[in-house]
Design an enzyme around this catalytic site. Structure first.
Site, PDB file in Angstrom:
ATOM      1  N   HIS A  58       0.850  -1.196   0.000  1.00 28.56           N
ATOM      2  CA  HIS A  58       0.000   0.000   0.000  1.00 28.56           C
ATOM      3  C   HIS A  58       0.882   1.242   0.000  1.00 28.56           C
ATOM      4  O   HIS A  58       1.865   1.326   0.747  1.00 28.56           O
ATOM      5  CB  HIS A  58      -0.902   0.018   1.238  1.00 28.56           C
ATOM      6  CG  HIS A  58      -1.682   1.287   1.386  1.00 28.56           C
ATOM      7  ND1 HIS A  58      -1.532   2.139   2.460  1.00 28.56           N
ATOM      8  CD2 HIS A  58      -2.617   1.857   0.576  1.00 28.56           C
ATOM      9  CE1 HIS A  58      -2.346   3.170   2.323  1.00 28.56           C
ATOM     10  NE2 HIS A  58      -3.018   3.023   1.189  1.00 28.56           N
ATOM     11  N   SER A  59       0.543   2.210  -0.854  1.00 26.89           N
ATOM     12  CA  SER A  59       1.252   3.468  -0.933  1.00 26.89           C
ATOM     13  C   SER A  59       2.744   3.217  -1.189  1.00 26.89           C
ATOM     14  O   SER A  59       3.103   2.507  -2.127  1.00 26.89           O
ATOM     15  CB  SER A  59       1.014   4.272   0.358  1.00 26.89           C
ATOM     16  OG  SER A  59       1.439   5.600   0.206  1.00 26.89           O
ATOM     17  N   MET A  60       3.638   3.751  -0.342  1.00 27.81           N
ATOM     18  CA  MET A  60       5.068   3.551  -0.562  1.00 27.81           C
ATOM     19  C   MET A  60       5.490   2.099  -0.381  1.00 27.81           C
ATOM     20  O   MET A  60       6.568   1.696  -0.801  1.00 27.81           O
ATOM     21  CB  MET A  60       5.871   4.446   0.384  1.00 27.81           C
ATOM     22  CG  MET A  60       5.858   5.918   0.016  1.00 27.81           C
ATOM     23  SD  MET A  60       6.507   6.266  -1.638  1.00 27.81           S
ATOM     24  CE  MET A  60       8.230   5.825  -1.417  1.00 27.81           C
TER      25      MET A  60
END
Length: 274
Positions: A94-96
């Site tokens: 998720h995300s980074m």
């Protein structure tokens, strides 16, 4: 991870209820492991990306080392069937976390073949969200160069990379940054907005892409479909896997889209991904 793992357990029960032969086909349900990285500001610090990716590789090595002692036998049609010992895992970032997952492939402690599929949710693949430090840009350039060339030198041939973006409700990550078609050929990569996924049809914000009910159910069912515990990789072969994922994730409005994408891959040259 709770929402996804709970939905995956429910998806397996639903599938097994409809078709009792699913276990015989290698669909036995997933073990889930989650990595906590103390909310570090990875997007702002290049060294943190490398440190976390190094830890991910060590975690995967440890997880795979436990299966020779824990892989159970299943009784199928009055025969004892031993499924293959896992040699790879599926990574969901998720995300980074999605950037960290791709970074792991570039490090010396990466076990070749230990990851065959990566799913990323609201991940800024192409550019840092904020270029406040020179080294973040340098790390991004190195990661993306590795991935653009890895499909032509054989390093990443069997890897699938799926990027799902939240769309206009995601106020943190520009959905343009989540596109992976310029990092991997169409045979290996898929980019989609949550609002374009059949049975989801919703734009979701940066956090709720993890626990939105429609997204969790769709994603969990997809994971269950691509599993095959009879294979050391624990998932279906690349072409079969990608064809199934396109069918499930694309809206269905694109006529023969998967065939078009595969044909596009056949004519791709190295320069197309530079």
């Amino acid at each position: 991870v709770r929402s996804i793992s709970s939905a995956a357990a429910a998806a397996f029960v639903e599938l097994a209820g409809r078709d009792p032969t699913v276990v015989e086909r290698g669909q036995i349900g997933f073990d889930f492991f989650t990595v906590g990285l103390n909310e570090e500001f990875t997007a702002l610090h290049g060294y943190s990306i490398l440190e976390q990716a190094d830890f991910i590789n060590d975690a995967i090595r440890y997880i795979l080392s436990r299966y020779p002692k824990t892989r159970p036998k299943y009784r199928i049609a009055q025969q004892s069937t031993q499924f293959a010992l896992p040699e790879s895992v599926i990574v969901v970032g998720h995300s980074m976390g999605g950037v960290v997952a791709r970074t792991a492939f570039t490090l010396p402690n990466h076990i070749v073949g230990s990851v065959q599929a990566i799913f990323t949710l609201s991940t800024p693949h192409n550019n840092p969200t904020a270029s406040l430090e020179y080294y973040v840009d340098k790390v991004y350039m190195g990661i993306n160069s590795f991935w653009r060339h890895g499909f032509h030198n054989g390093t990443l041939d069997n890897i699938s990379l799926v990027s799902i973006a939240g769309g206009n409700r995601d106020g943190m990550i520009n959905s343009d940054y989540t596109y992976v078609g310029n990092l991997a050929p169409a045979r290996n990569a898929l980019s989609v907005l949550s609002s374009g996924i059949n049975d989801v049809w919703l734009s979701v914000d940066h956090q709720s892409i993890l626990w939105c009910g429609q997204m969790a159910i769709k994603f969990a069912r997809l994971l269950t479909m691509i599993m095959d515990a009879r294979r050391p990789e624990q998932i279906l072969p690349l072409d079969e896997r990608m064809r199934l994922m396109r069918r499930e994730l694309y809206s269905g409005l694109e006529e023969n889209f998967a065939d078009v994408e595969e044909a596009k891959t056949r004519s791709t040259t190295t320069s197309d991904y530079r």
